[in-house]
Design a protein around this motif. Sequence first.
Motif, short mmCIF file in Angstrom:
data_model
loop_
_atom_site.label_atom_id
_atom_site.label_comp_id
_atom_site.label_asym_id
_atom_site.label_seq_id
_atom_site.Cartn_x
_atom_site.Cartn_y
_atom_site.Cartn_z
N THR A 127 -15.28 6.57 8.75
CA THR A 127 -15.03 6.52 7.32
C THR A 127 -14.43 5.16 6.97
O THR A 127 -13.56 4.67 7.67
N VAL A 128 -14.92 4.58 5.89
CA VAL A 128 -14.39 3.31 5.40
C VAL A 128 -13.50 3.62 4.19
O VAL A 128 -13.92 4.33 3.27
N VAL A 129 -12.29 3.11 4.21
CA VAL A 129 -11.34 3.31 3.12
C VAL A 129 -11.02 1.93 2.54
O VAL A 129 -10.59 1.04 3.27
N VAL A 130 -11.25 1.76 1.23
CA VAL A 130 -11.02 0.48 0.57
C VAL A 130 -9.81 0.62 -0.35
O VAL A 130 -9.78 1.50 -1.22
N ASN A 131 -8.83 -0.26 -0.15
CA ASN A 131 -7.61 -0.28 -0.97
C ASN A 131 -7.48 -1.62 -1.66
O ASN A 131 -7.85 -2.66 -1.11
N ILE A 132 -6.92 -1.58 -2.87
CA ILE A 132 -6.49 -2.80 -3.55
C ILE A 132 -4.98 -2.67 -3.67
O ILE A 132 -4.48 -1.76 -4.33
N GLY A 133 -4.29 -3.56 -2.99
CA GLY A 133 -2.84 -3.41 -2.90
C GLY A 133 -2.53 -2.14 -2.13
O GLY A 133 -3.06 -1.91 -1.05
N GLU A 134 -1.72 -1.28 -2.71
CA GLU A 134 -1.37 -0.01 -2.06
C GLU A 134 -2.20 1.16 -2.57
O GLU A 134 -2.03 2.28 -2.11
N LYS A 135 -3.09 0.92 -3.53
CA LYS A 135 -3.86 2.01 -4.14
C LYS A 135 -5.25 2.13 -3.53
O LYS A 135 -5.94 1.14 -3.34
N GLU A 136 -5.65 3.35 -3.25
CA GLU A 136 -6.96 3.61 -2.67
C GLU A 136 -8.03 3.55 -3.76
O GLU A 136 -7.97 4.27 -4.75
N LEU A 137 -9.03 2.67 -3.56
CA LEU A 137 -10.11 2.53 -4.52
C LEU A 137 -11.24 3.50 -4.22
O LEU A 137 -11.69 4.23 -5.08
#
Length: 115
Positions: free
Chosen positions: A80-90
Amino acid sequence: MQIDQVYQIMAKVGIDANLKLAAPSGGLVQIRTHETSGNINVRCSEPEAIWDLFQLTRAVGTPSFSLRNLRKLRSPLVQTVVVNIGEKELLTWEPDRFPKVRSVRLLFRLLRERG
């Protein structure tokens, strides 16, 4: 090389990543494999760093790869790929599934700040 050909080559491939990129916009992109879950975590310090990644994919020969086309692609990876911007999950992108947006507010902010 078309994205479909890349999918055929990468079918059922697991990735072990530990990469840090300084984006031209001044942001930072970190791509790491989580030690226990095996998930690939992509952390961007700011929205501009994601746009820099899309520009990079176009520069290396995948012009059809964009945010719009990403939503139509099933993940070829076994992780699974998890993309975050800063601390928030996109978004999350599970194996053989389409990406799922986890924060619509963050997605709209990303699109609004596109330079």
